[in-house]
Write an enzyme that holds these catalytic residues in place. Structure first.
Site, PDB file in Angstrom:
ATOM      1  N   SER A 221      -6.160  -0.920   2.664  1.00  0.00           N
ATOM      2  CA  SER A 221      -5.960  -0.710   1.232  1.00  0.00           C
ATOM      3  C   SER A 221      -5.908   0.774   0.873  1.00  0.00           C
ATOM      4  O   SER A 221      -5.032   1.498   1.326  1.00  0.00           O
ATOM      5  CB  SER A 221      -7.067  -1.443   0.475  1.00  0.00           C
ATOM      6  OG  SER A 221      -6.787  -1.525  -0.903  1.00  0.00           O
TER       7      SER A 221
ATOM      8  N   ASP B 186      -1.620   1.733  -4.637  1.00  0.00           N
ATOM      9  CA  ASP B 186      -2.402   2.160  -3.471  1.00  0.00           C
ATOM     10  C   ASP B 186      -1.662   1.742  -2.206  1.00  0.00           C
ATOM     11  O   ASP B 186      -0.533   1.233  -2.259  1.00  0.00           O
ATOM     12  CB  ASP B 186      -3.831   1.616  -3.524  1.00  0.00           C
ATOM     13  CG  ASP B 186      -3.913   0.123  -3.264  1.00  0.00           C
ATOM     14  OD1 ASP B 186      -2.890  -0.581  -3.456  1.00  0.00           O
ATOM     15  OD2 ASP B 186      -4.989  -0.363  -2.863  1.00  0.00           O
TER      16      ASP B 186
ATOM     17  N   ASP C  96      -1.689  -0.622  -0.025  1.00  0.00           N
ATOM     18  CA  ASP C  96      -1.148  -1.964   0.211  1.00  0.00           C
ATOM     19  C   ASP C  96      -0.632  -2.602  -1.076  1.00  0.00           C
ATOM     20  O   ASP C  96      -0.293  -3.777  -1.097  1.00  0.00           O
ATOM     21  CB  ASP C  96      -2.177  -2.872   0.894  1.00  0.00           C
ATOM     22  CG  ASP C  96      -3.381  -3.183   0.016  1.00  0.00           C
ATOM     23  OD1 ASP C  96      -3.675  -2.394  -0.898  1.00  0.00           O
ATOM     24  OD2 ASP C  96      -4.031  -4.216   0.245  1.00  0.00           O
TER      25      ASP C  96
ATOM     26  N   ASP D 187      -1.925  -3.552  -3.891  1.00  0.00           N
ATOM     27  CA  ASP D 187      -2.615  -4.555  -4.704  1.00  0.00           C
ATOM     28  C   ASP D 187      -3.393  -3.907  -5.842  1.00  0.00           C
ATOM     29  O   ASP D 187      -4.035  -4.592  -6.634  1.00  0.00           O
ATOM     30  CB  ASP D 187      -3.526  -5.448  -3.848  1.00  0.00           C
ATOM     31  CG  ASP D 187      -4.679  -4.704  -3.195  1.00  0.00           C
ATOM     32  OD1 ASP D 187      -4.728  -3.454  -3.267  1.00  0.00           O
ATOM     33  OD2 ASP D 187      -5.545  -5.372  -2.589  1.00  0.00           O
TER      34      ASP D 187
END
Length: 447
Positions: free
Chosen positions: A103, A242, A244, A246
């Site tokens: 992440s 960010d 990834d 999400d």
């Protein structure tokens, strides 16, 4: 039995160090495959996505080996956003989805997140059972039942087309200039493409991943990069994702930032007015600002608080039948559209609000006055338990007494990094700084 490997967002750690090694990824893959392939039949499938970290290649191959050894057929998506994995797990009738990502963490970390066949992250109970299987001798498939693996070229395209369908007015972005900072991460292809195809003039930032620069001075955790681009290009809006994708932070035309709380407030108010907000409530974590709670209460809406972690937000949403939730950090969960936080789709919903109201971003990003809030992080070493130290407990007790009902105090371990997070809210900013400083000093002395 409690979880030892899994944190609040899957398994995470430094690449090539326990638990984020090729050996552990292979074992996790085999254990997850055995958990989901219980009937011995062929035809079970798993989709695997990843972000742009160098270590993703190693972990992807190790997971694939473990999964195929227990008879799972693996479909490799390549770099795609985390919400794309949730979406494709369900749409491609997979038994399991896996995202390889840490992440917002720096490139040297990585992680493994699991999604069930419904596209939602696994429950605590499922993760505990996978750990139990991993700790025993894993039953492998017979030679004729070993799984196959292949790359899927159209996975990203499927997600791009789906994301476009969530925007209510095709072509409404014509004439709007949008900066999108992809953090050199998983959305570096998808996000600019979606925005451009919907009509926007796109200024892409953070779209040159090299395996090492994910989240590096860019993205939702370093919004100054997107803010500078917004001002320099005279953009109408900035969307900072960010690694990834999400999480999202929204920036107005001046570079001012709206965090997750402000974004959720806007969506909740609009959805309630349109009678789309299910249950008259928004679900957020204990980290969300008290100002958000006051904003909702003033509109006859409720704030349902959960433990920190988007998985707990989603669990509460599903339990209560709610369709909007998220975190101050920028996870915005809209279960009408996605099974997990989706930064790109949240950005599209903000753009929809601009298009439908005719208002500038600066008129929408600030929905409520925030109660002064201060968050500091203290890193600790392996084997340390600073929150158990008597001096730390005394400091916390003293801080609570000083706040005496005038504010809020939250001290917790991070579920994704070896950090103690010290957060407080209080209208008196001088008192706020003092109580946080006292606790931080006690924690630092204990580590």
């Amino acid at each position: 039995m409690s979880r030892k490997l899994f944190g609040t967002d899957g398994v995470r750690g430094t690449a090539n160090s326990h638990p984020m090694t090729a050996e552990m990824a292979l074992k996790l893959g085999a254990a997850a495959g055995r958990y989901f392939r219980t009937d011995g039949r062929n035809g079970h499938r798993v989709v695997i996505g990843k972000d742009t970290r160098l270590s993703g290649y190693m972990i992807e191959n190790a997971l694939t080996a473990g999964l195929t050894s227990t008879g799972m057929n693996v479909l490799l998506l390549g770099p795609v956003p985390t919400p794309a994995v949730g979406y494709l797990t369900r749409s491609m009738r997979a038994d399991l989805g896996i995202m390889i990502s840490a992440s917002h963490n720096p490139h040297h970390d990585n992680g493994i997140k699991f999604f069930g066949p419904d596209g939602f992250k696994l429950s605590d109970e499922a993760e505990i059972e996978i750990e139990r299987i991993l700790g025993a001798e894993i039953e492998l498939s017979s030679p004729e039942n070993i799984g196959r693996a292949k790359r899927i070229d159209d996975g990203l395209g499927r997600y791009v087309e789906y994301a476009k369908t969530t925007f209510p007015a095709r072509g409404a972005l014509s004439g709007l200039k949008v900066v999108v900072d992809c953090a050199n991460g998983a959305a570096y292809k998808a996000a600019p493409e979606v925005l451009w195809e919907l009509g926007a003039d796109v200024v892409p930032v953070g779209v040159a991943p090299n395996g090492f620069n994910i989240n590096e001075k860019c993205g939702s955790t370093h919004v100054e990069t997107a803010a500078e681009a917004v001002v320099a290009h005279g953009a109408d809006l900035g969307i900072a994702l960010d690694g990834d994708a999400d999480r999202v932070m929204i920036l107005d035309e001046t570079g001012a930032v709206a965090d997750g709380d402000q974004i959720m407030a806007l969506f909740a108010a609009r959805w309630a007015e349109a009678q789309k907000l299910k249950g008259g409530a928004l679900v957020a974590t204990v980290m969300s600002n008290l100002g958000l709670e006051r904003f909702l209460t003033g509109r006859g809406l409720r704030l349902e608080r959960t433990a920190v972690g988007d998985r707990y937000v989603v669990e509460r949403m599903r339990e209560g039948g709610y369709n909007l939730g998220g975190e101050q950090s920028g996870h915005i969960v809209m279960t009408d559209y996605a099974t997990t936080g989706d930064g790109l789709i949240a950005g599209l919903q903000f753009l929809a609000a601009m298009a439908e109201t005719g208002r500038r971003a600066s008129e929408l990003v600030h929905q409520f006055p925030s109660v002064p809030q201060l968050l500091k992080n203290v890193r600790y070493g392996a084997g340390k338990e600073p929150l158990s130290a008597p001096t730390v407990k005394d400091a916390i007790t003293g801080a609570e007494a000083r706040l005496n009902g005038t504010g809020r105090l939250l001290i917790r371990k991070s579920g994704t990094e070896p950090l103690i997070r010290v957060m407080a809210e209080c209208e008196d900013e001088a008192l706020l700084a003092e109580v946080v400083s006292d606790i931080v000093a006690a924690v630092e002395a204990a580590v």
